[in-house]
Design an enzyme around this catalytic site. Sequence first.
Site, PDB file in Angstrom:
ATOM      1  N   LYS A 147       0.831  -1.198   0.000  1.00 21.66           N
ATOM      2  CA  LYS A 147       0.000   0.000   0.000  1.00 21.66           C
ATOM      3  C   LYS A 147       0.870   1.254   0.000  1.00 21.66           C
ATOM      4  O   LYS A 147       0.668   2.169  -0.808  1.00 21.66           O
ATOM      5  CB  LYS A 147      -0.896  -0.034   1.243  1.00 21.66           C
ATOM      6  N   ARG A 162      -3.385   3.119   8.497  1.00 19.05           N
ATOM      7  CA  ARG A 162      -3.648   1.893   7.720  1.00 19.05           C
ATOM      8  C   ARG A 162      -2.457   0.951   7.759  1.00 19.05           C
ATOM      9  O   ARG A 162      -1.330   1.380   7.603  1.00 19.05           O
ATOM     10  CB  ARG A 162      -3.935   2.261   6.254  1.00 19.05           C
ATOM     11  N   GLY A 189      -8.154  -8.347   5.667  1.00 23.09           N
ATOM     12  CA  GLY A 189      -8.866  -8.648   6.901  1.00 23.09           C
ATOM     13  C   GLY A 189      -7.969  -8.861   8.101  1.00 23.09           C
ATOM     14  O   GLY A 189      -8.440  -9.162   9.187  1.00 23.09           O
ATOM     15  N   MET A 235      -6.146  -6.672   9.669  1.00 20.65           N
ATOM     16  CA  MET A 235      -6.190  -5.583  10.640  1.00 20.65           C
ATOM     17  C   MET A 235      -7.114  -4.495  10.114  1.00 20.65           C
ATOM     18  O   MET A 235      -7.130  -4.203   8.938  1.00 20.65           O
ATOM     19  CB  MET A 235      -4.752  -5.096  10.836  1.00 20.65           C
ATOM     20  N   ARG A 283      -3.435  -1.485  -6.629  1.00 20.31           N
ATOM     21  CA  ARG A 283      -2.632  -2.718  -6.535  1.00 20.31           C
ATOM     22  C   ARG A 283      -2.991  -3.597  -7.726  1.00 20.31           C
ATOM     23  O   ARG A 283      -4.041  -3.407  -8.348  1.00 20.31           O
ATOM     24  CB  ARG A 283      -2.917  -3.453  -5.229  1.00 20.31           C
ATOM     25  N   HIS A 303     -11.459 -39.671   0.136  1.00 21.40           N
ATOM     26  CA  HIS A 303     -11.388 -40.558  -1.026  1.00 21.40           C
ATOM     27  C   HIS A 303     -12.009 -39.893  -2.243  1.00 21.40           C
ATOM     28  O   HIS A 303     -11.413 -39.827  -3.318  1.00 21.40           O
ATOM     29  CB  HIS A 303     -12.097 -41.877  -0.712  1.00 21.40           C
ATOM     30  N   ARG A 353       1.140 -47.405 -16.274  1.00 24.20           N
ATOM     31  CA  ARG A 353       1.083 -48.484 -15.278  1.00 24.20           C
ATOM     32  C   ARG A 353       0.317 -49.653 -15.882  1.00 24.20           C
ATOM     33  O   ARG A 353      -0.790 -49.463 -16.377  1.00 24.20           O
ATOM     34  CB  ARG A 353       0.354 -48.028 -14.020  1.00 24.20           C
ATOM     35  N   SER A 400      13.827 -42.997 -14.117  1.00 26.90           N
ATOM     36  CA  SER A 400      12.660 -42.173 -13.835  1.00 26.90           C
ATOM     37  C   SER A 400      12.492 -42.163 -12.325  1.00 26.90           C
ATOM     38  O   SER A 400      12.321 -43.214 -11.706  1.00 26.90           O
ATOM     39  CB  SER A 400      11.421 -42.754 -14.518  1.00 26.90           C
ATOM     40  N   GLY A 424      10.780 -42.121  -9.100  1.00 25.40           N
ATOM     41  CA  GLY A 424       9.435 -42.346  -8.558  1.00 25.40           C
ATOM     42  C   GLY A 424       9.399 -41.689  -7.200  1.00 25.40           C
ATOM     43  O   GLY A 424       9.671 -42.306  -6.172  1.00 25.40           O
ATOM     44  N   ASN A 450       7.070 -40.619  -5.289  1.00 26.29           N
ATOM     45  CA  ASN A 450       6.108 -41.007  -4.245  1.00 26.29           C
ATOM     46  C   ASN A 450       6.757 -42.013  -3.309  1.00 26.29           C
ATOM     47  O   ASN A 450       6.785 -41.829  -2.093  1.00 26.29           O
ATOM     48  CB  ASN A 450       4.857 -41.637  -4.854  1.00 26.29           C
ATOM     49  N   CYS A 490       8.302 -39.262 -12.340  1.00 25.99           N
ATOM     50  CA  CYS A 490       6.922 -39.664 -12.633  1.00 25.99           C
ATOM     51  C   CYS A 490       6.066 -39.717 -11.379  1.00 25.99           C
ATOM     52  O   CYS A 490       4.979 -40.254 -11.391  1.00 25.99           O
ATOM     53  CB  CYS A 490       6.886 -40.993 -13.378  1.00 25.99           C
ATOM     54  N   TYR A 524      12.868 -34.542 -18.490  1.00 24.16           N
ATOM     55  CA  TYR A 524      11.412 -34.350 -18.562  1.00 24.16           C
ATOM     56  C   TYR A 524      10.757 -34.575 -17.203  1.00 24.16           C
ATOM     57  O   TYR A 524      11.347 -35.173 -16.299  1.00 24.16           O
ATOM     58  CB  TYR A 524      10.784 -35.295 -19.588  1.00 24.16           C
TER      59      TYR A 524
HETATM   60  P1  ADP Z   1      -8.094  -2.456   3.547  1.00 23.51           P
HETATM   61  O1  ADP Z   1      -6.700  -2.892   3.350  1.00 23.51           O
HETATM   62  O2  ADP Z   1      -8.915  -3.315   4.446  1.00 23.51           O
HETATM   63  O3  ADP Z   1      -8.757  -2.088   2.238  1.00 23.51           O
HETATM   64  P2  ADP Z   1      -7.629   0.346   3.860  1.00 23.51           P
HETATM   65  O4  ADP Z   1      -6.493   0.851   4.666  1.00 23.51           O
HETATM   66  O5  ADP Z   1      -7.421   0.346   2.381  1.00 23.51           O
HETATM   67  O6  ADP Z   1      -7.992  -1.081   4.397  1.00 23.51           O
HETATM   68  O7  ADP Z   1      -8.881   1.248   4.243  1.00 23.51           O
HETATM   69  C1  ADP Z   1     -10.219   0.834   4.386  1.00 23.51           C
HETATM   70  C2  ADP Z   1     -11.162   1.812   3.691  1.00 23.51           C
HETATM   71  O8  ADP Z   1     -10.976   3.135   4.166  1.00 23.51           O
HETATM   72  C3  ADP Z   1     -10.913   1.864   2.196  1.00 23.51           C
HETATM   73  O9  ADP Z   1     -12.128   1.964   1.521  1.00 23.51           O
HETATM   74  C4  ADP Z   1     -10.117   3.117   2.011  1.00 23.51           C
HETATM   75  O10 ADP Z   1     -10.294   3.680   0.744  1.00 23.51           O
HETATM   76  C5  ADP Z   1     -10.682   4.021   3.111  1.00 23.51           C
HETATM   77  N1  ADP Z   1      -9.675   4.986   3.529  1.00 23.51           N
HETATM   78  C6  ADP Z   1      -8.474   4.716   4.054  1.00 23.51           C
HETATM   79  N2  ADP Z   1      -7.784   5.841   4.292  1.00 23.51           N
HETATM   80  C7  ADP Z   1      -8.581   6.866   3.917  1.00 23.51           C
HETATM   81  C8  ADP Z   1      -8.418   8.284   3.895  1.00 23.51           C
HETATM   82  N3  ADP Z   1      -7.305   8.859   4.309  1.00 23.51           N
HETATM   83  N4  ADP Z   1      -9.435   9.023   3.438  1.00 23.51           N
HETATM   84  C9  ADP Z   1     -10.576   8.425   3.020  1.00 23.51           C
HETATM   85  N5  ADP Z   1     -10.794   7.118   3.017  1.00 23.51           N
HETATM   86  C10 ADP Z   1      -9.796   6.317   3.443  1.00 23.51           C
HETATM   87 MG    MG Z   2      -7.870  -1.092   0.855  1.00 26.45          MG
END
Ligand code: ADP
Ligand code: MG
Length: 908
Positions: free
Chosen positions: A28, A99, A108, A110, A372, A490, A596, A798, A800, A802, A865, A885
């Site tokens: 980020k 952030r 998710g 943090m 990203r 299975h 086989r 070859s 094997g 496994n 193989c 191969y």
């Molecule tokens: P995640 O990695 O969970 O997406 P982010 O750090 O990107 O967390 O932020 C969560 C939300 O908050 C995102 O929608 C982001 O665009 C928004 N956000 C983060 N920083 C700012 C900021 N400075 N101004 C406005 N919105 C923000």
């Molecule tokens: Mg984000």
Amino acid sequence: MSQVKRVYTFGDKKAEGRADMKNLLGGKGANLAEMNLIGVPVPPGFTITTEVCAEFNKYGKSKVVELISKDVQAAVRNIEDIMGTKFGSDENPCLVSVRSGARASMPGMMDTVLNLGMNDNSVLGLIKRTGNERFAWDSYRRFVQMYGDVVLGMKPVSKEDTDPFEEIIEDLKAKKSVHHDNELSASDLKELVKLFKSAVKKQTGKDFPSDPWEQLWGAIWAVFNSWMNERAIYYRALNNIPEEWGTAVNVQAMVFGNMGNNSGTGVAFTRDAGTGENIFNGEYLIDAQGEDVVAGIRTPQQITREGSIRWAELAKISEEERASQFPSLEEIMPDVYNELFETQRKLERHYRDMQDLEFTIQDGKLWLLQTRNGKRTGAAMVKIAMDMLREEMIDETTVLRRCEPNKLDELLHPVFDREAIKRATVLAKGLPASPGAASGKIIFFADEVENYSSKGEKVILVRIETSPEDLKGMNLAQGILTARGGMTSHAAVVARGMGKCCVSGAGAVKINYKNRTMVCDGKTLSEGEWISLNGSTGEVYAGQIGTKDPEMSGDFGDLMKLADKYARLKVRTNADTPHDSVVARNFGAQGIGLCRTEHMFFEGDRIKPMREMILASDETGRRKALEKLLPIQRKDFEGIFEAMQGLPVTVRLLDPPLHEFVPHEKENQKEMATEMGISPEAVRQKVEDLVEMNPMLGHRGCRLGNTYPEITEMQARAIIEAALNLKKKGIEVLPEIMVPLIGTAREFELQEKIIRETAETVFEENGIRIDYLVGTMIEIPRAALMADQIAKSAEFFSFGTNDLTQMTFGYSRDDAGKFLPIYLQKGLLKNDPFQILDREGVGQLVDMGTKRGRTTRPNLKIGICGEHGGEPSSVEFCHIVGMNYVSCSPFRVPIARLAAAQAAINNA
Ligand code: ADP
Ligand code: MG
Ligand code: MG
């Protein structure tokens, strides 16, 4: 330590960091810096490096304060200067977000803290600046809530409790008789701030911090601490992310998408992440902040007009309603839209990859908050890469490096029609055990599948769980659904081997074999009713859904050609039938690395002469039975050789313990006794004699051929005769006869002698010859150690892997399920060595075997193989040790081809 730069600022089209500093600044942070440098509007801020996270873990808070406080103060001042704001000001307050951001994205892990800097002064400043009292108090209460949760640990006390803040909101709403948060007035929200703060005091014993600096440091520590929380540790273990990496902290000036109807927020993709089409797309909400778009409280709207029209059609919404209730950003804010459109073009061209963006519009001004490389499906991955190659955005090696081999799997199985799936009803969700799409009638018993399939009807085999007896039914069914069992059950393992769609462990499906019904989601479905499975997602649908066959044409085909251009390793397949051989050839296999022979004896009536051979009391009896087997094997080989048209075919001689072939049920024993004219008791006795304590280390492999040479003789004859028959038809064949499980050079030599003598006899009988090779598997550690001796007579090796893994670790593959999962969980092993070749240990034997073999025979042909032959990191290892191969199951051939290209590029 003090010379090290720990805080990197960005803002106003300047930045101290760059995109290629992801290791130091996190994904980020590096991209926020880069966006500034290329002139994309980004709120100013700064990044505290991942190295500081490591220092925090090592030396603790106070040391880190000492190291960075000066730089942090200066960086905050930089934000204030650019924005014309001040921390805690009642005129124009500086508010920031804090952030997290690791090198690799860890969704998710943090929560972000927004609106930091809010206190009783700043709220007044915000009111002055915006004239919007409700907005200001709402921002304040959101901040107390988020900060309380993330930094102060204001979580529910036990899992039955609700969120403490939500409880307060609900109480207030009840008191004011309103239903929605947005019906609360400015003074209600002001009241909430007070109530929230006293709840914090009550639960934590401390006052909610009002000093923005104290708030900021609290949030910084919370981000660093989150690196070591349970969720993050688990996520890292799953994704092989090392603990040393650490997370960066990004502090950034807030921009507000919730300032009224001229503001908003959204996410967008520069191309379609599902199909790869070059179409800009995304969603937004007016008058909303960051996470509101994904939170699902309000229906997000489409960014482009075209996308909006498509969306309305699917949602069955009229054009009038769409245009008035859910218009696109393109329609309601054309200027902002145009700027966003140009910005996404610029970002994609700059990063040379599909981008996933976050943006916010504050009072008509566009700000970018994140970019990203976007996650995408296998199909999109291939299309985007090949499109970008044609657009001259990236070069060939970039295409090959960027495509993930394992993701090609999604393209190798039938797929649901995209439009049809959107209208379908989901009945249940299980594990995505084996990818693909399948529709068919529900059948509960494997032995009844054939009745339907022989009439050309499509069937889904539905079982509580499957067992080896169900194999044939599984093979004939379109797909398999089980209520029990995991990803290695299975059903799951067999289905993946067959390349057949399977959903396993769908616990919500209650199966009643007696009534021939399954109940899920309150609905009862009976035998013969249609269901559909998506083995890539685990979804179970009601009814029939149209599917499409996969094709290795177009972009996928072109990608494969490109892979072959760079790969040095050839890719062969493991195939036992003409059908598998054809499938593999179509996927580009350059030969068979393992055929086989034992599987050929299980079908239909063939098992009888096989059993007769095993049960015979002497050589004469065995020869009589082998004579019946000879034409059967010859015919099988002819089929396979013909399918492979001139490509090399490695045929392995009989390998498994004989015990696996004999009849175990009384009835079958009686049948065999009648067939052979002996007593059932004699059959029973013989079956008992064959029982071994440890069959995997017992009478199997070349130990069979060395104790019963007539078996090797018959198999060699079948192979050579088949090859000659085809030669007579003008079809070139290149048989490579492979002796399994040797541990000493003598074991091989004795088998080789029988094979060569038999071949000579057959050549003489027919008056023609062919070229063929005799080689061996290296799968016992001793064979790897003695490879120089063995290579004196063996023409190819070859590996094997496994068996080699099994014997090097001393783990029985059949029993490892009891402890391997725990070993992986406890970190005793990094990977399952049966899935990913253990380079460190088993790899030494492979490397040594290769080198020693080639000291004797410099151009010794060497391949692999085991299951590893289709696993990308193992393929790379095979490239590194210098094999010729790899061989893998038909459905993994394209994956191995791409992995082989990557191995060549990355180890050039
Ligand atoms: P995640 O990695 O969970 O997406 P982010 O750090 O990107 O967390 O932020 C969560 C939300 O908050 C995102 O929608 C982001 O665009 C928004 N956000 C983060 N920083 C700012 C900021 N400075 N101004 C406005 N919105 C923000
Ligand atoms: Mg984000
Ligand atoms: Mg073996």
